[in-house]
Structures are given as structure tokens and as C-alpha cells.
Design an enzyme around this catalytic site. Structure first.
Site, PDB file in Angstrom:
ATOM      1  N   CYS A 166       1.559  -1.725  15.839  1.00 27.77           N
ATOM      2  CA  CYS A 166       1.943  -0.884  14.497  1.00 27.77           C
ATOM      3  C   CYS A 166       1.218  -2.808  13.354  1.00 27.77           C
ATOM      4  CB  CYS A 166       3.020  -0.731  13.670  1.00 27.77           C
ATOM      5  SG  CYS A 166       2.826  -0.688  12.427  1.00 27.77           S
ATOM      6  N   GLU A 196       0.767  -0.748   0.184  1.00 23.97           N
ATOM      7  CA  GLU A 196      -0.157   0.022   0.295  1.00 23.97           C
ATOM      8  C   GLU A 196       0.680   1.261  -0.318  1.00 23.97           C
ATOM      9  OE1 GLU A 196      -2.358  -0.514   3.441  1.00 23.97           O
ATOM     10  OE2 GLU A 196      -3.926  -1.947   2.285  1.00 23.97           O
ATOM     11  N   CYS A 243       6.415  -6.419   7.648  1.00 22.37           N
ATOM     12  CA  CYS A 243       7.680  -6.008   8.521  1.00 22.37           C
ATOM     13  C   CYS A 243       8.251  -7.178   9.294  1.00 22.37           C
ATOM     14  CB  CYS A 243       7.216  -4.394   9.354  1.00 22.37           C
ATOM     15  SG  CYS A 243       8.780  -3.828  10.161  1.00 22.37           S
ATOM     16  N   CYS A 256       3.458   8.478   0.853  1.00 22.09           N
ATOM     17  CA  CYS A 256       3.779   7.830   1.864  1.00 22.09           C
ATOM     18  C   CYS A 256       4.362   6.367   1.052  1.00 22.09           C
ATOM     19  CB  CYS A 256       2.953   7.881   2.893  1.00 22.09           C
ATOM     20  SG  CYS A 256       3.634   7.025   4.587  1.00 22.09           S
ATOM     21  N   SER A 297      11.969   7.111  14.360  1.00 19.06           N
ATOM     22  CA  SER A 297      10.502   6.715  15.670  1.00 19.06           C
ATOM     23  C   SER A 297      10.837   5.993  17.171  1.00 19.06           C
ATOM     24  CB  SER A 297       9.682   5.913  14.949  1.00 19.06           C
ATOM     25  OG  SER A 297       9.309   5.835  13.692  1.00 19.06           O
ATOM     26  N   LEU A 298      10.227   7.523  17.265  1.00 16.49           N
ATOM     27  CA  LEU A 298      11.341   7.276  19.167  1.00 16.49           C
ATOM     28  C   LEU A 298      10.528   6.601  20.276  1.00 16.49           C
ATOM     29  CD1 LEU A 298      13.832   7.757  20.866  1.00 16.49           C
ATOM     30  CD2 LEU A 298      12.954   9.776  20.955  1.00 16.49           C
ATOM     31  N   HIS A 299       8.892   7.390  20.219  1.00 13.30           N
ATOM     32  CA  HIS A 299       7.838   7.170  20.708  1.00 13.30           C
ATOM     33  C   HIS A 299       8.506   6.945  22.543  1.00 13.30           C
ATOM     34  CE1 HIS A 299       6.534   6.657  16.909  1.00 13.30           C
ATOM     35  NE2 HIS A 299       6.680   5.578  17.060  1.00 13.30           N
ATOM     36  N   GLU A 359      10.399  -1.759   7.052  1.00 12.39           N
ATOM     37  CA  GLU A 359      11.334  -0.738   7.945  1.00 12.39           C
ATOM     38  C   GLU A 359      12.492  -0.491   6.706  1.00 12.39           C
ATOM     39  OE1 GLU A 359      13.090   1.206  10.640  1.00 12.39           O
ATOM     40  OE2 GLU A 359      13.915   1.269   9.225  1.00 12.39           O
ATOM     41  N   CYS A 404      -0.945   6.161   9.578  1.00 10.19           N
ATOM     42  CA  CYS A 404       0.347   5.400  10.126  1.00 10.19           C
ATOM     43  C   CYS A 404      -0.085   4.254  11.430  1.00 10.19           C
ATOM     44  CB  CYS A 404       0.971   6.389  10.983  1.00 10.19           C
ATOM     45  SG  CYS A 404       2.552   7.802  10.414  1.00 10.19           S
ATOM     46  N   ASN A 437      -3.373   6.210  16.184  1.00  7.52           N
ATOM     47  CA  ASN A 437      -4.004   6.286  15.325  1.00  7.52           C
ATOM     48  C   ASN A 437      -4.845   4.590  16.494  1.00  7.52           C
ATOM     49  OD1 ASN A 437      -4.304   8.231  13.569  1.00  7.52           O
ATOM     50  ND2 ASN A 437      -2.105   7.241  13.030  1.00  7.52           N
ATOM     51  N   CYS A 460       6.619  -3.584  15.608  1.00  8.93           N
ATOM     52  CA  CYS A 460       6.088  -2.357  17.083  1.00  8.93           C
ATOM     53  C   CYS A 460       5.530  -2.942  17.636  1.00  8.93           C
ATOM     54  CB  CYS A 460       6.784  -1.370  16.148  1.00  8.93           C
ATOM     55  SG  CYS A 460       8.169  -1.109  15.394  1.00  8.93           S
TER      56      CYS A 460
HETATM   57 FE1  SF4 Z   1       7.529  -2.074  11.204  1.00 11.17          FE
HETATM   58 FE2  SF4 Z   1       7.336   0.508  10.906  1.00 11.17          FE
HETATM   59 FE3  SF4 Z   1       5.618  -0.882  11.608  1.00 11.17          FE
HETATM   60 FE4  SF4 Z   1       7.547  -0.816  13.136  1.00 11.17          FE
HETATM   61  S1  SF4 Z   1       6.534   0.730  13.019  1.00 11.17           S
HETATM   62  S2  SF4 Z   1       6.376  -2.576  12.442  1.00 11.17           S
HETATM   63  S3  SF4 Z   1       9.066  -0.564  11.808  1.00 11.17           S
HETATM   64  S4  SF4 Z   1       5.934  -1.120   9.882  1.00 11.17           S
END
Ligand code: SF4
Length: 368
Positions: free
Chosen positions: A123, A96, A116, A109, A221-223, A168, A340, A297, A120
């Protein structure tokens, strides 16, 4: 995507590699540069259209090479103007890309992998697991296809590319670097480095290498600032903990002289307290950077909630009080699962396929 087997897909090659390819066919180097310019000229789909190449050479190219492209996509439009594209790859997998139109720009994007491996926990792409890396051509073809889509609809050309889609990007390093070369080559897609951003969850060695090999923008991406919390959210933190990541960012900044963008997704009750904001300010002190805040989100079956708007504003204010440039990123495409952390390549209505019109009808300025 139409691709003939056993032929070299020229969309996988940057300028240098194209030169090597034509030299292997006994042609001078400049032919490679000529071909590159033709490949990325809107409307050119066939070697027969490369009119400044000898007829015999065009016939050899048609025998030995191809130029893959996405000619159709599943398309979903958000109420807020974002458009999600689902591209089916040769092996049946779906990736996508999300177009985010704004008044003064069209940002795309793009995805770099199918799924991935980084896992994370907030996600949906991570929840898919890892299927495979995208080829350089599959990365570049997302840009070509959406560019064609916007031009055909009189919406102007793409202006910005962000590698924040599925995957990633730095875990698909070689193909990413090649794709960036094609995106930025003047005879290629001719994007300025300033208009390209690569986002990483924190693969430190590849991040440093990206800075060595390109001049694009880096987003990290710190978070979370606390190792225990960040390791729960982002397993990569166990390998490259916060202190190592930030040290690398300081080093990167010193070498590249470019401000890094830190992405911080606020998750209710996890990383959004005043103390978290203070800790973030302390961590990034004296590091020239921008901070993007994003309220989480909604993701199906997720344990995470979005904090109240007032909490997000308060977090921003604390950081601003410390002198940081802090933006609250407005989520786009949430209603079509294009925001995201929501990309999963699933749930498409296969009947909603849009085919591109005859590409011969597009000219470079978008008139048709
Ligand atoms: Fe992968 Fe990015 Fe999702 Fe983390 S946030 S699982 S690096 S796509």
C-alpha cells in the site's frame, strides 16, 4: 479550508456535544439540535442564515464558533468515471477522497488519517508513513464537499460512505465514532448505517468496540490466511494473528448479527493458489460473511504483481464451490492512482484546482 483560529469548530461536534456547547453559552438544549440541522443543510455557510435563532445568539455564535469547510479541491477524473479529490488541510498536508459513481449509487471513499502507521507492504499510503489523525471535521468535510460537488453537477447525492481511503480508521477511533454519529444523525447528514462501511486491517479491540458503539458495516482486510505470509504483508498480524482476528470476527458476528465483509487482495504468486483458496474457505467456514476479491493494483516500485484474470476467476470459483458469496471487486480509478492502495496525497497538479460555486445556489434536492 476556511477556519478562524481559537473558535470552536462546530463540524467537530456531534449532536450531544453541540447540545453541551450551546448549554455552555446559556442556551437550552434544543438550540444545539437546531444548529446541527442548519450546519448540514446544503447552502448554509453562515450563522446569519440560521433564521430561527435570535439575532443576539447568532452574534454570540459568530464570536465563539465557526463551521469549517473545504471550498476547493484538486480534482482528477478517471476514464472509468471515478473522481479523485485532493484536499489541502490547514497545515498544508493533502488528503484524498475518491468518488465512485455507479448506476444506482454514488460511493465516496474517505480518508481518516494523513498517511498510515500500519505499514502494509502493498500500500502506497503505508509507504508514506504516519503524519497525523484527521479531526472529525476533516472527515465530515470530505463528505460535505463531495456531496456539494455532485449536487452542483446534477450527479445526485452521495449514497454510500466507505472508510477505505488513506489511513486505518480504527486507529483514529474517537474522531471516527464522532464522524459516524454526524453522518448518521437525522439532523446531520442522515446516512443509514447500512450505507456506511468501516474497513480495518485488523485492530481487534477497536473492531469490537466499533460493534459496541455503532451499527455500521465492517470490512476486514484479510489478504492471507497463513500467519507468515500475512505478517509479511501486514505487520499488524504480528500483534493480532489470523486465529485471533477470525475468533474476534466470529464473536463480532454473534453479537452484531451482521455479515462481515472480508477483503482479499490477490497478489501473484503470494496468496493466489488453489491451496490458498481452500485454506480461506476452511478458515471462514460457518462464519456468515461476504468475500471481496481484488486483483492487486499497480503501485510504483512495488514488488507485487496482479495475477492473471483466469487465476482470479478460479480463486472465486473454489470459494463459491464451498458456498461463499464472493465478488470480484472491479478496480476503479487506477489510471489516476485512485484505486485501493494507491492513495498517497502526492503528484497533484496544483493548477487544477476546482472551487465550489456559491453554495447558496444549491438546494437539498440538487437543483441550482
Ligand atoms: Fe494503512 Fe490500509 Fe494502507 Fe494498510 S492498507 S497501510 S491499513 S491505509
Amino acid at each position: 479550508m476556511q477556519k478562524q483560529p481559537m473558535k470552536t469548530d462546530l463540524k467537530n461536534l456531534n449532536q450531544e456535544q453541540l447540545v453541551q456547547f450551546v448549554e455552555s453559552l446559556g442556551q437550552p438544549a434544543f438550540r444545539g439540535r437546531q444548529i446541527l440541522a442548519w450546519i448540514y443543510k446544503p447552502g448554509v455557510t453562515d450563522f446569519s442564515q440560521m433564521t430561527d435563532l435570535a439575532k443576539e445568539f447568532r452574534a454570540i455564535l459568530a464570536e465563539s464558533a465557526c463551521m469549517s469547510r473545504f471550498e476547493e479541491s484538486m480534482v482528477e477524473r478517471s476514464k472509468d468515471g471515478a473522481v479523485k479529490f485532493g484536499f489541502r488541510l490547514d497545515d498544508g498536508l493533502v488528503i484524498e477522497s475518491v468518488l465512485i459513481p455507479e448506476e444506482d449509487r454514488n460511493t465516496l471513499c474517505v480518508s481518516s488519517q494523513v498517511g498510515c502507521a500500519m505499514g502494509c507492504t502493498f500500500c502506497l499510503t503505508g509507504a508514506m508513513g504516519f503524519h497525523r489523525n484527521l479531526t472529525t471535521a476533516e472527515i465530515v468535510n470530505q463528505v460535505c464537499a463531495v456531496q456539494q460537488w455532485t449536487l452542483l453537477r446534477g450527479k445526485g447525492a452521495l449514497t454510500n460512505i466507505v472508510f477505505m481511503g488513506m489511513g486505518e480508521p480504527l486507529a483514529n477511533f474517537e474522531n471516527l465514532i464522532n464522524a459516524i454519529a454526524i453522518l448518521t444523525e437525522q439532523r446531520g447528514l442522515d446516512f443509514s448505517n447500512r450505507r456506511i462501511t468501516v474497513s480495518t486491517c485488523g485492530l481487534v479491540p477497536q473492531m469490537m468496540e466499533l460493534g459496541e458503539q455503532t451499527d455500521v458495516n465492517l470490512a476486514v482486510s484479510l489478504h492471507a490466511t497463513d500467519d507468515a505470509v500475512r505478517s509479511t504483508l501486514m505487520p499488524i498480524n504480528k500483534k493480532y494473528p489470523v486465529s485471533v482476528l477470525i475468533e474476534a470476527c466470529r464473536d463480532y458476528r454473534q453479537k452484531r448479527r451482521k455479515r462481515i465483509m472480508f477483503e482479499y487482495t490477490l497478489l501473484d504468486g503470494i496468496n493466489d493458489t488453489d491451496a490458498d483458496a481452500e485454506q480461506l474457505a476452511a478458515l471462514l467456514r460457518d462464519l456468515p460473511c461476504k468475500i471481496n476479491l481484488l486483483a492487486a493494483n499497480p503501485v510504483a516500485d512495488s514488488a507485487f504483481q496482479s495475477p492473471a484474470a483466469a487465476k482470479v476467476l478460479r480463486f472465486q470459483q473454489i470459494l463459491r464451490n464451498h458456498g461463499f458469496t464472493v465478488l470480484i471487486r472491479q478496480s476503479r480509478g487506477e489510471d489516476i492512482s485512485a484505486a485501493c492502495g494507491q492513495l498517497a496525497g502526492t503528484g497533484w497538479d496544483e493548477t487544477k484546482v476546482e472551487r465550489w460555486e456559491e453554495s447558496e445556489s444549491i438546494s437539498a434536492d440538487g437543483e441550482n
